[in-house]
Design a protein around this motif. Sequence first.
Motif, PDB file in Angstrom:
ATOM      1  N   GLY A 169      69.597  55.840  25.659  1.00  0.00           N
ATOM      2  CA  GLY A 169      69.486  55.660  27.097  1.00  0.00           C
ATOM      3  C   GLY A 169      70.559  56.341  27.917  1.00  0.00           C
ATOM      4  N   GLU A 170      71.525  56.987  27.235  1.00  0.00           N
ATOM      5  CA  GLU A 170      72.684  57.538  27.943  1.00  0.00           C
ATOM      6  C   GLU A 170      72.296  58.502  29.058  1.00  0.00           C
ATOM      7  OE1 GLU A 170      76.106  60.820  26.960  1.00  0.00           O
ATOM      8  OE2 GLU A 170      75.788  59.268  25.444  1.00  0.00           O
ATOM      9  N   GLN A 171      71.469  59.495  28.770  1.00  0.00           N
ATOM     10  CA  GLN A 171      71.154  60.504  29.778  1.00  0.00           C
ATOM     11  C   GLN A 171      70.403  59.906  30.957  1.00  0.00           C
ATOM     12  OE1 GLN A 171      72.417  63.747  29.519  1.00  0.00           O
ATOM     13  NE2 GLN A 171      71.915  63.575  31.695  1.00  0.00           N
ATOM     14  N   ASP A 172      69.495  58.996  30.687  1.00  0.00           N
ATOM     15  CA  ASP A 172      68.761  58.319  31.756  1.00  0.00           C
ATOM     16  C   ASP A 172      69.732  57.550  32.653  1.00  0.00           C
ATOM     17  OD1 ASP A 172      66.563  57.515  33.232  1.00  0.00           O
ATOM     18  OD2 ASP A 172      65.983  55.922  31.851  1.00  0.00           O
ATOM     19  N   PHE A 173      70.683  56.863  32.026  1.00  0.00           N
ATOM     20  CA  PHE A 173      71.701  56.093  32.750  1.00  0.00           C
ATOM     21  C   PHE A 173      72.544  57.004  33.639  1.00  0.00           C
ATOM     22  CE2 PHE A 173      76.018  54.382  32.954  1.00  0.00           C
ATOM     23  CZ  PHE A 173      75.810  53.074  33.357  1.00  0.00           C
ATOM     24  N   VAL A 174      73.038  58.093  33.067  1.00  0.00           N
ATOM     25  CA  VAL A 174      73.891  59.023  33.809  1.00  0.00           C
ATOM     26  C   VAL A 174      73.107  59.659  34.963  1.00  0.00           C
ATOM     27  CG1 VAL A 174      75.120  61.229  33.637  1.00  0.00           C
ATOM     28  CG2 VAL A 174      75.464  59.464  31.890  1.00  0.00           C
ATOM     29  N   ASP A 175      71.864  60.047  34.693  1.00  0.00           N
ATOM     30  CA  ASP A 175      71.046  60.669  35.739  1.00  0.00           C
ATOM     31  C   ASP A 175      70.771  59.693  36.877  1.00  0.00           C
ATOM     32  OD1 ASP A 175      70.966  62.996  34.285  1.00  0.00           O
ATOM     33  OD2 ASP A 175      68.942  62.680  33.505  1.00  0.00           O
ATOM     34  N   TYR A 176      70.472  58.447  36.540  1.00  0.00           N
ATOM     35  CA  TYR A 176      70.165  57.451  37.564  1.00  0.00           C
ATOM     36  C   TYR A 176      71.377  57.214  38.462  1.00  0.00           C
ATOM     37  CZ  TYR A 176      68.592  53.145  39.784  1.00  0.00           C
ATOM     38  OH  TYR A 176      68.234  52.206  40.720  1.00  0.00           O
ATOM     39  N   ASP A 223      67.910  47.837  25.606  1.00  0.00           N
ATOM     40  CA  ASP A 223      66.945  48.767  25.035  1.00  0.00           C
ATOM     41  C   ASP A 223      66.305  49.578  26.162  1.00  0.00           C
ATOM     42  OD1 ASP A 223      64.814  50.075  23.867  1.00  0.00           O
ATOM     43  OD2 ASP A 223      63.956  48.285  22.920  1.00  0.00           O
ATOM     44  N   PRO A 224      66.483  50.897  26.173  1.00  0.00           N
ATOM     45  CA  PRO A 224      65.940  51.686  27.277  1.00  0.00           C
ATOM     46  C   PRO A 224      64.410  51.722  27.320  1.00  0.00           C
ATOM     47  CG  PRO A 224      66.849  53.121  25.593  1.00  0.00           C
ATOM     48  CD  PRO A 224      67.238  51.716  25.216  1.00  0.00           C
ATOM     49  N   ALA A 271      64.782  48.930  33.867  1.00  0.00           N
ATOM     50  CA  ALA A 271      64.808  49.290  35.292  1.00  0.00           C
ATOM     51  C   ALA A 271      65.744  48.373  36.069  1.00  0.00           C
ATOM     52  CB  ALA A 271      63.392  49.238  35.872  1.00  0.00           C
ATOM     53  N   GLU A 272      65.717  47.073  35.763  1.00  0.00           N
ATOM     54  CA  GLU A 272      66.623  46.135  36.424  1.00  0.00           C
ATOM     55  C   GLU A 272      68.066  46.446  36.066  1.00  0.00           C
ATOM     56  OE1 GLU A 272      67.584  41.325  36.651  1.00  0.00           O
ATOM     57  OE2 GLU A 272      66.038  42.074  35.294  1.00  0.00           O
ATOM     58  N   PHE A 273      68.276  46.778  34.823  1.00  0.00           N
ATOM     59  CA  PHE A 273      69.604  47.152  34.327  1.00  0.00           C
ATOM     60  C   PHE A 273      70.152  48.332  35.118  1.00  0.00           C
ATOM     61  CE2 PHE A 273      72.007  49.932  31.424  1.00  0.00           C
ATOM     62  CZ  PHE A 273      72.970  49.077  30.922  1.00  0.00           C
ATOM     63  N   LEU A 274      69.371  49.391  35.251  1.00  0.00           N
ATOM     64  CA  LEU A 274      69.823  50.575  35.979  1.00  0.00           C
ATOM     65  C   LEU A 274      70.090  50.252  37.448  1.00  0.00           C
ATOM     66  CD1 LEU A 274      67.477  53.372  34.556  1.00  0.00           C
ATOM     67  CD2 LEU A 274      69.864  52.944  33.953  1.00  0.00           C
ATOM     68  N   TRP A 311      73.540  48.753  38.626  1.00  0.00           N
ATOM     69  CA  TRP A 311      74.796  49.469  38.533  1.00  0.00           C
ATOM     70  C   TRP A 311      75.329  50.057  39.835  1.00  0.00           C
ATOM     71  CZ3 TRP A 311      78.528  49.942  34.863  1.00  0.00           C
ATOM     72  CH2 TRP A 311      78.242  49.339  33.632  1.00  0.00           C
ATOM     73  N   PRO A 312      74.543  50.785  40.636  1.00  0.00           N
ATOM     74  CA  PRO A 312      75.143  51.382  41.849  1.00  0.00           C
ATOM     75  C   PRO A 312      75.792  50.375  42.785  1.00  0.00           C
ATOM     76  CG  PRO A 312      73.075  52.468  41.331  1.00  0.00           C
ATOM     77  CD  PRO A 312      73.159  51.277  40.417  1.00  0.00           C
TER      78      PRO A 312
END
Length: 271
Positions: free
Chosen positions: A157-164, A245-246, A252-255, A258-259
């Motif tokens: 999930g790293e890249q998805d996390f960083v991109d988001y 787990d991505p 989606a709630e996890f991402l 964060w902001p």
Amino acid sequence: MSWKRIVLLALALAVGGPGLGCDEGGSGSDSDSDGDSDSDSDSDSDSDSDSDADSDTDSDSDTDSDTDSDTDSDTDADTDADSDYPAGPYGFTPSMLWGETTGEWTDDGDIIPNICLPDANGTERCLGDLYGSAAYQIVIVDFTTMWCPYCIDAAVGEQDFVDYLGDNGWDVEWISILEQDASYGTVSQSEASDFAIDYGLDPATVLYDATQEWAAEAVPTGFPTIYTVHTTNMLIWDMTEGWIDPSGSDWAEFLAWWPPFLDYCDGQSGS
């Protein structure tokens, strides 16, 4: 239920692998009661008053007079003699203190040590390289393994996390520090390279700790242990044990959490 609570309930597997036995103290031939063969009262074999085996008076294992374990005379963790890294206290205490369901900002957060390790290309990289970065506001420091399923979740999930986060105003560099291979043993460069390839990661962001030195300090209960660090001052904002787990319904709630959380931290005194 918040994702943070989900993570707390889904803690990563405890640090595993074969244990190391310790020999009992010897019956040294000196006249003190510490069990070694010198004349001081500590348990090492030199004649100074600290607990290591070198001849200086601090408690680390090098021969300089500072309290880190490198061979220079400053208190950061790199091997040069400058001080181009924020002053401590160094450690792994986060500024955010989490309870069962809520968190509280404290003034007790540590500056993360300037960890220097080889990356999957074999090039030494230091966290200090990101200090004051113009490109990244946050560095995620992920102490991870090749055997833990939650660690794999983080890698996937790293890249998805960083991109988001990038799309929401936060530029993030993710640094993975591999502490154990698939058999709980030490990690080699080739294994670190394979890890980067398997999960589509930049090899320069996959470091490996061949001595497993940092796990003892940075991983209190299990893998992965993930630190959120502000590059302006290298202060640890948050520590997360476990990951989501991505491919799961909570991603989606996890991402989305964060902001605003990072915005909150950024507004706190001393952040």
